[in-house]
Design an enzyme around this catalytic site. Structure first.
Site, mmCIF file in Angstrom:
data_model
loop_
_atom_site.group_PDB
_atom_site.id
_atom_site.type_symbol
_atom_site.label_atom_id
_atom_site.label_comp_id
_atom_site.label_asym_id
_atom_site.label_seq_id
_atom_site.Cartn_x
_atom_site.Cartn_y
_atom_site.Cartn_z
ATOM 1 N N GLY A 45 32.147 25.674 34.263
ATOM 2 C CA GLY A 45 30.793 25.582 34.782
ATOM 3 C C GLY A 45 30.397 24.134 34.943
ATOM 4 C CG ASP A 92 30.821 33.619 34.056
ATOM 5 O OD1 ASP A 92 31.610 34.276 34.766
ATOM 6 O OD2 ASP A 92 31.029 32.437 33.725
#
Length: 715
Positions: A18, A138
């Site tokens: 990320g 996620d």
């Protein structure tokens, strides 16, 4: 942040993902490890900064065993006020789930116990987030880490960078998360809700069970969405056929997994809820999918090896179920009648039908298999019927040089490792059954040996009683004969009757002698059986050394698989080495299995003989008891005969000496006849002697009755 800050030393980078980087820090003073996640400032958008701040804020509020725990940031590692905050977290030394799934032994899924722990823990954590109005968005193996706590593994969710607080009915439009685990609605930018976590959780659990994702795992997103959208609500997987001309959907888990049958069936039902295409139907509005998952993971399963077929039988059991209930279900499944089932535990003890079944469930016992089912009676060596290999394994066996491409190659080798593992496991199960049968045989033999001194004592006592009784009876008969012979002038009716009774008793006395011989023969059988059992116990067949022969093939298969997935030239590698392992495993398996089955058959044969001898010994002891009762009865008959003779020693009209004197006094015709008087005097003298003899005999008989009633006096 790098290098050293006070007592803290940065040891290594744990991961990047990320918009953050995670590094491991070690405190040289306290020996403490913590993970520090920092936001990467370069090329970071305002949106990502917002997400980063949200993650730090969310993590500080959450507290759950299966969520990574946020820690206070050490002052030495705190950022400047103008810098984004950092996130300090507990360090999980087990790495992430992806690393675990990539291990050779997990190429086709995790073990059953780990699947239970993972599904229960991760499901509980997602449920906790949803109750706090947070969706993770996620969820994937890379965002699940492992930490050892109290002898077991805890699976913890990390990386809430995409997590978002929302109302329970809120819908979001932002496209976040990893494509391979995204719910279908995210591909077409539809609004979504917490149901996206249901899909991701279902995909992760399916992958942990089978080793691969459920729907066309190697297909590009657009094609994936087009094909998978055709699935029915009940389908939980999709694969292309061999020539990739058709997609084959399935509502079942593939057979190559490590779940027992009841657990696999329950997970199939649960996955049908979690992997529905329509978000509103996903997870089911009628049932709480997390409660269902927890019930599945806490399911009590009793597992038994059917030794006759070397197949595992597994049954979910409830608190009220007993072994008799399980036995009934075994009868329905295998066709073995309940009265022909012989179930023992690993220590060789036969199970009590009234024992609670929960006592023998896997979570109450060690990881090793602990229950074994035999059919009563003689056991025959079964023929191995199933030689079918998994389809991909069969392909490389027929064509060792065929090139399947990296994905096909990896799948074929993964199935080969699974097959080798299962063969080693199946043989190991048989070895455990052999050990349990051997212990049961030794227990039966010990029980039989304990009968031996009891038998010897009973035989000794019976022989002593026989000898005493026979000697006494012979003495009585001889004396009676002498008394009848010396009484030339008068033959008494009582003496003749007593002689006849004792002769009859003597004729009935042969049976106990045959019983003694039978007992001695049984003792010889016990000795012979003990020698046979000792020979089997010392025999070299079926030792645990032989397990390593199949285990070696499994380990070599794992080494080959690990070498392949790390190789740079996967496209050019053939299958010859792996096929050689399969061939050697086939040969060794059949040879070893036949040897162990033969040994188990011999053990069962000895057990049948031992049971037969033990029953014969029990019957013998019952017969001895009856024989001694018969001796007591015969002894009582002797006494009754003597008492009868005392009451009437002569003819019925002359029963006492007083009557003889009266006869002499009141029969003048006889008093003048000296010969008659002499005859009467002789008769009185004979009667007095008979009475004395009878009294002596009665005293002896009373003593003998005490002897028979207290057989321990003969020891």
């Amino acid at each position: 942040m790098s290098g050293q800050c006070g007592p803290w030393i940065c040891q290594r980078i744990l991961g990047r993902g990320g918009f953050g980087v995670v590094s491991l820090w070690f405190n040289v003073e306290t020996q403490e490890n913590i993970a520090i996640k920092e936001c990467q400032l370069h090329n970071t958008s305002d949106k990502m900064r917002t997400w980063w701040n949200a993650e730090v804020d969310i993590m500080s509020k959450l507290e759950h065993d299966n969520l990574i725990r946020a820690l206070p940031v050490p002052p030495e590692l705190a950022p400047e006020p103008s810098q984004p905050p950092v996130l300090a977290m507990e360090y999980c030394e087990g790495g992430d789930l992806r690393k675990v799934l990539n291990l050779p032994q997990n190429c086709l899924g995790l073990s059953e116990i780990e699947i239970r722990h993972l599904a229960s823990g991760v499901g509980s954590a997602i449920n906790y987030l949803h109750k706090h109005r947070i969706t993770h968005r996620d969820l994937k193996p890379e965002n699940i880490v492992l930490k050892a706590v109290g002898g077991r593994t805890l699976y913890k969710i990390i990386d809430l960078g995409y997590a978002k607080e929302l109302d329970i009915n809120s819908l979001c439009n932002s496209f976040v998360g990893t494509v391979k685990y995204l719910a279908p609605e995210l591909f077409i930018s539809k609004p979504y809700s917490k149901a996206v976590d249901y899909w991701s959780l279902g995909v992760v659990v399916y992958e942990c069970i089978t080793g691969s994702r459920p729907f066309l795992p190697d297909t590009p997103p657009v094609e994936w969405h087009r094909e998978v959208s055709k699935k029915s609500p009940e389908d939980i997987s999709a694969r292309y056929n061999n020539d990739k001309s058709e997609v084959i959907f399935s509502q079942k888990l593939p057979s190559s997994n490590h779940l027992c049958k009841p657990l696999a069936e329950h997970f199939e039902l649960w996955l049908r809820l979690m992997l529905r295409w329509e978000p509103k139907a996903r997870g089911s509005s009628r049932f709480n999918c997390f409660e269902i998952l927890e019930q599945i993971c806490s399911l009590k399963v009793l597992i038994i090896l059917n030794v006759e077929t070397n197949c595992l039988l597994s049954y979910s059991v409830k608190r009220e179920d007993c072994i008799r209930d399980v036995s009934h279900r075994i009868s329905l499944q295998t066709g073995i009648p309940e009265d022909e089932q012989f179930i023992i535990d690993a220590a060789g003890f036969k199970l009590d039908p009234d024992e609670p079944a929960l006592k023998f469930c896997s979570d109450h016992l060690p990881k090793e298999l602990s229950l074994f089912l035999f059919r009563t009676g003689m056991m025959e060596i079964p023929e191995r019927e199933n030689y079918n290999l998994p389809s991909n394994v069969n392909t490389i066996v027929k064509q060792p040089t065929v090139l399947l491409g990296p994905k096909g190659h990896r799948r074929a080798w993964a199935e080969t490792v699974y097959w080798l593992t299962e063969e080693a496991k199946i043989y190991h199960q048989l070895m455990l059954a052999h050990g349990a049968a051997l212990l049961n045989m030794m227990q039966d033999n010990s029980k039989l040996l304990r009968q031996k001194p009891i038998m010897e004592t009973e035989i000794f006592q019976l022989e002593a009683c026989q000898e005493f009784f026979k000697t006494s009876l012979d003495f009585d008969i001889n004396k009676c004969k002498e008394s009848l012979e010396i009484s030339t002038h008068l033959i008494t009716v009582g003496g003749q009757r007593m002689m006849e009774t004792w002769t009859e008793i003597s004729d009935r006395f042969n049976a106990p002698y045959n019983l003694v011989e039978r007992g001695k023969s049984l003792i010889d059988s016990i000795v012979d059986r003990n020698a046979a059992v000792s020979s089997l116990q010392r025999g070299p067949e079926g030792t645990h050394i032989q397990v390593n022969k199949l285990k070696e093939f499994e380990e070599k298969g794992k080494e080959l698989y690990d070498w392949f997935i790390q190789a740079s030239d996967q496209d050019t590698i053939d299958h010859k080495n792996m096929v050689n392992l399969i061939a050697m495993c086939f040969c060794q398996r059949d040879e070893l299995t036949k040897t162990v089955y033969s040994h188990i058959c011999n053990i069962r044969k000895q057990q049948q003989h031992s049971e037969s001898i033990f029953k014969a010994c029990e019957q013998f002891l019952c017969d001895v008891k009856e024989a001694r009762a018969e001796l007591t009865t015969l002894q009582r008959q002797r006494q009754e005969t003597m008492w009868s003779l005392i009451r009437n020693p002569l003819q019925p009209q002359q029963t006492s000496t007083g009557e003889l004197d009266s006869t002499i006094q009141f029969l003048p015709s006889l008093s003048n006849d000296l010969e008659s008087v002499q005859l009467l005097m002789d008769c009185r003298e004979y009667t007095q002697k008979s009475n004395t003899m009878l009294k002596d005999m009665l005293k002896e008989q009373e003593q003998s009755m005490v002897y028979f009633s207290l057989p321990e006096n003969n020891k």
